[in-house]
Design a protein around this motif. Structure first.
Motif, PDB file in Angstrom:
ATOM      1  N   PRO A  45      56.539  53.253  37.020  1.00 55.88           N
ATOM      2  CA  PRO A  45      55.474  53.939  37.751  1.00 55.88           C
ATOM      3  C   PRO A  45      54.211  54.155  36.917  1.00 55.88           C
ATOM      4  O   PRO A  45      53.122  54.236  37.461  1.00 55.88           O
ATOM      5  CB  PRO A  45      56.109  55.291  38.129  1.00 55.88           C
ATOM      6  N   LEU A  52      53.515  58.141  39.909  1.00 52.90           N
ATOM      7  CA  LEU A  52      54.330  59.162  40.558  1.00 52.90           C
ATOM      8  C   LEU A  52      55.598  59.371  39.743  1.00 52.90           C
ATOM      9  O   LEU A  52      56.586  58.670  39.940  1.00 52.90           O
ATOM     10  CB  LEU A  52      54.702  58.741  41.985  1.00 52.90           C
ATOM     11  N   TYR A  54      59.103  60.957  38.375  1.00 49.63           N
ATOM     12  CA  TYR A  54      60.229  61.607  39.026  1.00 49.63           C
ATOM     13  C   TYR A  54      60.398  63.002  38.444  1.00 49.63           C
ATOM     14  O   TYR A  54      60.683  63.169  37.271  1.00 49.63           O
ATOM     15  CB  TYR A  54      61.507  60.794  38.829  1.00 49.63           C
ATOM     16  N   GLY A  80      58.287  60.022  48.538  1.00 49.78           N
ATOM     17  CA  GLY A  80      58.681  60.107  47.134  1.00 49.78           C
ATOM     18  C   GLY A  80      59.964  60.906  47.036  1.00 49.78           C
ATOM     19  O   GLY A  80      60.044  61.912  46.340  1.00 49.78           O
ATOM     20  N   GLY A  82      62.802  60.717  45.630  1.00 49.46           N
ATOM     21  CA  GLY A  82      63.526  60.937  44.374  1.00 49.46           C
ATOM     22  C   GLY A  82      65.031  60.893  44.550  1.00 49.46           C
ATOM     23  O   GLY A  82      65.592  59.928  45.058  1.00 49.46           O
ATOM     24  N   GLU A 101      60.936  55.870  48.827  1.00 50.69           N
ATOM     25  CA  GLU A 101      60.879  55.968  47.363  1.00 50.69           C
ATOM     26  C   GLU A 101      60.753  54.571  46.779  1.00 50.69           C
ATOM     27  O   GLU A 101      61.351  53.629  47.302  1.00 50.69           O
ATOM     28  CB  GLU A 101      62.169  56.652  46.866  1.00 50.69           C
ATOM     29  N   ASN A 103      61.459  53.883  43.429  1.00 50.72           N
ATOM     30  CA  ASN A 103      62.396  53.736  42.322  1.00 50.72           C
ATOM     31  C   ASN A 103      63.764  53.283  42.850  1.00 50.72           C
ATOM     32  O   ASN A 103      64.465  54.041  43.521  1.00 50.72           O
ATOM     33  CB  ASN A 103      62.511  55.061  41.567  1.00 50.72           C
ATOM     34  N   ASN A 129      56.902  50.954  49.547  1.00 47.97           N
ATOM     35  CA  ASN A 129      55.646  51.526  49.100  1.00 47.97           C
ATOM     36  C   ASN A 129      55.100  52.441  50.196  1.00 47.97           C
ATOM     37  O   ASN A 129      54.993  52.027  51.351  1.00 47.97           O
ATOM     38  CB  ASN A 129      54.658  50.381  48.821  1.00 47.97           C
ATOM     39  N   LEU A 130      54.751  53.651  49.850  1.00 47.25           N
ATOM     40  CA  LEU A 130      54.219  54.621  50.813  1.00 47.25           C
ATOM     41  C   LEU A 130      53.036  54.065  51.595  1.00 47.25           C
ATOM     42  O   LEU A 130      52.921  54.282  52.793  1.00 47.25           O
ATOM     43  CB  LEU A 130      53.797  55.900  50.076  1.00 47.25           C
ATOM     44  N   GLY A 145      53.516  64.949  45.826  1.00 50.68           N
ATOM     45  CA  GLY A 145      52.634  63.944  45.248  1.00 50.68           C
ATOM     46  C   GLY A 145      51.972  64.419  43.973  1.00 50.68           C
ATOM     47  O   GLY A 145      52.267  65.502  43.477  1.00 50.68           O
TER      48      GLY A 145
END
Length: 197
Positions: A45, A52, A54, A80, A82, A101, A103, A129-130, A145
């Motif tokens: 990231p 972003l 974690y 996100g 997590g 997310e 990750n 991806n957001l 965020g």
């Protein structure tokens, strides 16, 4: 004769050291590759335009989000997500809860954790991806965020979501919208917004 025996002994010793040296090099290299593979999802990231990191939600933040969602129902998205804490909390509250997310490790962790608890049957986790993820199906959105992304996220929200959608921002507020409620203080602050068209 003795010289020949000594040479053979030295050759054997150097072959043994060479084998030991090679073994150490391979082991060290393998360990380095293994650590890199494990760390890449957490370090990558930092190479993105907006980093972003974690950071797990605290108990106070979970309580703040729960309070902000009181009386709400429907579909919830945790941006996100997590390790899935917000999604799992929302599922316990009766929401059809999803997480998005980037990750891979955290998405896999969340999916596995959901398999072991029956109460999380209505949860899903997306590795996406957001900025290309569709927000319209959700009438409740929670975001943990970073300050640098909140302006762009606010723009995406105002363009995509339906009237009456609740946005719960944690740690950083939306820069141009006025919250209808502010819960908590410091890093545990939660801001609640309602989209009105």
């Amino acid at each position: 004769m003795e010289l020949g025996v000594l040479e053979q002994t030295d050759t054997k010793r150097s072959n043994r050291l060479s084998t030991l040296g090679k073994t150490l090099i391979y082991a060290t290299g393998g360990l380095a590759v293994g650590v890199s593979v494990i760390c890449i999802p957490f370090v990558s990231p930092a190479f993105r335009k907006v980093c972003l990191p974690y950071v797990p939600a605290t108990t106070e933040q979970l309580l703040g989000v729960t309070r902000a969602l009181k009386g709400r129902t429907g579909n919830l998205l945790d941006v996100g997500s997590g390790d899935g804490r917000i999604v799992f909390t929302a599922a316990k509250l009766g929401f059809k809860a999803h997480g998005v997310e980037l990750n891979t490790v955290l998405v896999c962790y969340s999916r596995i954790a959901a398999l072991f608890k029956r109460q999380y049957h209505n949860t899903r986790f997306f590795k996406k991806n957001l900025w290309s993820f569709e927000l319209k199906p959700y009438n409740n959105i929670v975001i943990f965020g970073v300050e640098q992304m909140m302006q762009e996220f606010e723009k995406k929200v105002t363009q995509e979501v339906n009237n009456g959608t609740v946005i719960v921002a944690c740690r950083f507020p939306l820069p141009n919208m006025v919250p209808i409620e502010t819960i908590g203080h410091g890093v545990d602050t939660v801001w609640k917004y309602i989209i009105k068209r």
